[in-house]
Design a protein around this motif. Structure first.
Motif, PDB file in Angstrom:
ATOM      1  N   PRO A  68      -2.085  11.010  11.944  1.00 26.98           N
ATOM      2  CA  PRO A  68      -2.412  11.006  10.524  1.00 26.98           C
ATOM      3  C   PRO A  68      -3.035   9.675  10.119  1.00 26.98           C
ATOM      4  O   PRO A  68      -2.931   8.679  10.844  1.00 26.98           O
ATOM      5  CB  PRO A  68      -1.052  11.198   9.842  1.00 26.98           C
ATOM      6  N   LYS A  69      -3.662   9.658   8.960  1.00 27.95           N
ATOM      7  CA  LYS A  69      -4.320   8.446   8.463  1.00 27.95           C
ATOM      8  C   LYS A  69      -3.265   7.477   7.945  1.00 27.95           C
ATOM      9  O   LYS A  69      -2.641   7.712   6.926  1.00 27.95           O
ATOM     10  CB  LYS A  69      -5.333   8.814   7.384  1.00 27.95           C
ATOM     11  N   LEU A  70      -3.084   6.367   8.704  1.00 27.41           N
ATOM     12  CA  LEU A  70      -2.057   5.380   8.378  1.00 27.41           C
ATOM     13  C   LEU A  70      -2.649   3.977   8.367  1.00 27.41           C
ATOM     14  O   LEU A  70      -3.538   3.660   9.161  1.00 27.41           O
ATOM     15  CB  LEU A  70      -0.922   5.413   9.414  1.00 27.41           C
ATOM     16  N   GLY A  99     -14.725  -1.992  -8.886  1.00 25.79           N
ATOM     17  CA  GLY A  99     -15.677  -2.851  -8.200  1.00 25.79           C
ATOM     18  C   GLY A  99     -15.316  -3.186  -6.773  1.00 25.79           C
ATOM     19  O   GLY A  99     -16.130  -3.758  -6.047  1.00 25.79           O
ATOM     20  N   SER A 100     -14.108  -2.849  -6.344  1.00 24.14           N
ATOM     21  CA  SER A 100     -13.723  -3.066  -4.944  1.00 24.14           C
ATOM     22  C   SER A 100     -14.597  -2.191  -4.060  1.00 24.14           C
ATOM     23  O   SER A 100     -14.947  -1.075  -4.442  1.00 24.14           O
ATOM     24  CB  SER A 100     -12.261  -2.700  -4.722  1.00 24.14           C
ATOM     25  N   ILE A 101     -14.926  -2.682  -2.860  1.00 23.96           N
ATOM     26  CA  ILE A 101     -15.785  -1.864  -1.988  1.00 23.96           C
ATOM     27  C   ILE A 101     -15.015  -0.715  -1.348  1.00 23.96           C
ATOM     28  O   ILE A 101     -15.611   0.286  -0.973  1.00 23.96           O
ATOM     29  CB  ILE A 101     -16.527  -2.709  -0.927  1.00 23.96           C
ATOM     30  N   VAL A 102     -13.686  -0.866  -1.256  1.00 22.02           N
ATOM     31  CA  VAL A 102     -12.835   0.225  -0.793  1.00 22.02           C
ATOM     32  C   VAL A 102     -11.537   0.190  -1.590  1.00 22.02           C
ATOM     33  O   VAL A 102     -10.965  -0.877  -1.829  1.00 22.02           O
ATOM     34  CB  VAL A 102     -12.511   0.117   0.725  1.00 22.02           C
ATOM     35  N   GLN A 103     -11.085   1.371  -1.995  1.00 16.18           N
ATOM     36  CA  GLN A 103      -9.784   1.541  -2.641  1.00 16.18           C
ATOM     37  C   GLN A 103      -9.029   2.585  -1.825  1.00 16.18           C
ATOM     38  O   GLN A 103      -9.567   3.646  -1.527  1.00 16.18           O
ATOM     39  CB  GLN A 103      -9.948   2.029  -4.081  1.00 16.18           C
ATOM     40  N   ILE A 104      -7.797   2.254  -1.458  1.00 19.03           N
ATOM     41  CA  ILE A 104      -6.997   3.152  -0.626  1.00 19.03           C
ATOM     42  C   ILE A 104      -5.651   3.370  -1.304  1.00 19.03           C
ATOM     43  O   ILE A 104      -4.918   2.407  -1.558  1.00 19.03           O
ATOM     44  CB  ILE A 104      -6.764   2.554   0.779  1.00 19.03           C
ATOM     45  N   ALA A 105      -5.320   4.617  -1.594  1.00 20.66           N
ATOM     46  CA  ALA A 105      -4.019   4.965  -2.171  1.00 20.66           C
ATOM     47  C   ALA A 105      -3.092   5.410  -1.048  1.00 20.66           C
ATOM     48  O   ALA A 105      -3.502   6.178  -0.169  1.00 20.66           O
ATOM     49  CB  ALA A 105      -4.172   6.082  -3.205  1.00 20.66           C
ATOM     50  N   CYS A 106      -1.852   4.906  -1.077  1.00 26.17           N
ATOM     51  CA  CYS A 106      -0.907   5.193   0.009  1.00 26.17           C
ATOM     52  C   CYS A 106       0.490   5.514  -0.519  1.00 26.17           C
ATOM     53  O   CYS A 106       0.914   4.981  -1.543  1.00 26.17           O
ATOM     54  CB  CYS A 106      -0.762   3.972   0.923  1.00 26.17           C
ATOM     55  N   PHE A 162       4.911  -2.540   5.745  1.00 30.81           N
ATOM     56  CA  PHE A 162       4.926  -1.211   5.146  1.00 30.81           C
ATOM     57  C   PHE A 162       3.830  -0.394   5.794  1.00 30.81           C
ATOM     58  O   PHE A 162       2.657  -0.787   5.797  1.00 30.81           O
ATOM     59  CB  PHE A 162       4.654  -1.281   3.639  1.00 30.81           C
ATOM     60  N   ILE A 163       4.212   0.746   6.352  1.00 26.94           N
ATOM     61  CA  ILE A 163       3.235   1.694   6.868  1.00 26.94           C
ATOM     62  C   ILE A 163       2.939   2.654   5.729  1.00 26.94           C
ATOM     63  O   ILE A 163       3.855   3.215   5.126  1.00 26.94           O
ATOM     64  CB  ILE A 163       3.754   2.435   8.107  1.00 26.94           C
ATOM     65  N   GLY A 164       1.667   2.799   5.429  1.00 26.18           N
ATOM     66  CA  GLY A 164       1.265   3.671   4.331  1.00 26.18           C
ATOM     67  C   GLY A 164       0.497   4.877   4.823  1.00 26.18           C
ATOM     68  O   GLY A 164      -0.441   4.749   5.609  1.00 26.18           O
ATOM     69  N   LYS A 165       0.916   6.051   4.346  1.00 28.81           N
ATOM     70  CA  LYS A 165       0.175   7.280   4.606  1.00 28.81           C
ATOM     71  C   LYS A 165      -0.919   7.345   3.541  1.00 28.81           C
ATOM     72  O   LYS A 165      -0.633   7.354   2.336  1.00 28.81           O
ATOM     73  CB  LYS A 165       1.080   8.497   4.508  1.00 28.81           C
ATOM     74  N   VAL A 166      -2.170   7.377   3.967  1.00 26.79           N
ATOM     75  CA  VAL A 166      -3.298   7.383   3.041  1.00 26.79           C
ATOM     76  C   VAL A 166      -3.375   8.738   2.350  1.00 26.79           C
ATOM     77  O   VAL A 166      -3.450   9.775   3.001  1.00 26.79           O
ATOM     78  CB  VAL A 166      -4.615   7.051   3.777  1.00 26.79           C
ATOM     79  N   THR A 167      -3.354   8.694   1.004  1.00 32.63           N
ATOM     80  CA  THR A 167      -3.418   9.929   0.216  1.00 32.63           C
ATOM     81  C   THR A 167      -4.788  10.137  -0.423  1.00 32.63           C
ATOM     82  O   THR A 167      -5.140  11.245  -0.779  1.00 32.63           O
ATOM     83  CB  THR A 167      -2.341   9.940  -0.884  1.00 32.63           C
ATOM     84  N   ASP A 168      -5.548   9.049  -0.572  1.00 29.63           N
ATOM     85  CA  ASP A 168      -6.911   9.158  -1.100  1.00 29.63           C
ATOM     86  C   ASP A 168      -7.645   7.857  -0.801  1.00 29.63           C
ATOM     87  O   ASP A 168      -7.016   6.817  -0.571  1.00 29.63           O
ATOM     88  CB  ASP A 168      -6.899   9.422  -2.607  1.00 29.63           C
ATOM     89  N   ILE A 169      -8.965   7.937  -0.819  1.00 30.18           N
ATOM     90  CA  ILE A 169      -9.787   6.769  -0.508  1.00 30.18           C
ATOM     91  C   ILE A 169     -11.077   6.863  -1.312  1.00 30.18           C
ATOM     92  O   ILE A 169     -11.594   7.964  -1.542  1.00 30.18           O
ATOM     93  CB  ILE A 169     -10.043   6.687   1.015  1.00 30.18           C
ATOM     94  N   HIS A 170     -11.578   5.707  -1.750  1.00 32.62           N
ATOM     95  CA  HIS A 170     -12.852   5.639  -2.471  1.00 32.62           C
ATOM     96  C   HIS A 170     -13.643   4.473  -1.893  1.00 32.62           C
ATOM     97  O   HIS A 170     -13.099   3.381  -1.718  1.00 32.62           O
ATOM     98  CB  HIS A 170     -12.616   5.433  -3.975  1.00 32.62           C
TER      99      HIS A 170
END
Length: 160
Positions: free
Chosen positions: A44-46, A106-113, A127-135
């Protein structure tokens, strides 16, 4: 070896600059500048972040069980300095939302975890984060090397 020697050695690894944010119900958004971030797994995306035991955001992430990673653009040095506590004058930060979580516009990447694991190692919690969305946005990253902000310089292509 001395702490300063170790810190100087680690500073020789050029990194991007991120701001980690989290939001606890009713207590607003909390954030900190960090370069201790890496991807861990595609399936999974972590991802993983490393938070020092003295950082105020540590308890906030444990409470919210979620966080975002904002990879800053080259023109966001001031944002980095605000969240690193290097600018003392108050500046209002307006956040966007990604998967319901606060992110820095304005961030070049935003990652929700969502936190999927937590490991205490030395004086930090990983902290290991499971990625729930990315921009993703186009742009150059803010870079940090040897204790200073830097920018990328494109190499000329040499034809042989």
């Amino acid at each position: 070896m001395e702490d300063r020697q170790f810190r100087n050695a680690m500073g020789k690894f050029a990194t991007g600059v991120t701001v980690i944010t989290t939001e606890v119900d009713g207590n607003g958004v909390h954030g900190m500048t960090a370069n201790a971030f890496m991807s861990v797994s595609l399936n999974p995306k972590l991802v993983v972040i490393s938070i020092g035991e003295k950082a105020k955001i540590l308890s906030k992430i444990k409470e919210s069980n979620q966080f975002t990673i904002n990879i800053l653009a080259a023109d966001q040095k001031e944002i980095s300095m605000i969240f690193a506590g290097q600018l003392k004058e108050h500046r209002e930060i307006v956040f966007d939302r990604l998967d319901g979580q606060p992110v820095i516009p304005g961030s070049i990447v935003q990652i929700a975890c969502e936190v999927s694991g937590e490991h205490i190692e030395g004086d930090h919690t990983l902290f290991i984060g499971k990625v729930t969305d990315i921009h993703i946005e186009d742009g150059e990253p803010l870079v940090f090397y040897s204790g200073r902000y830097r920018s990328l310089k494109e190499e000329e292509q040499v034809m042989l």
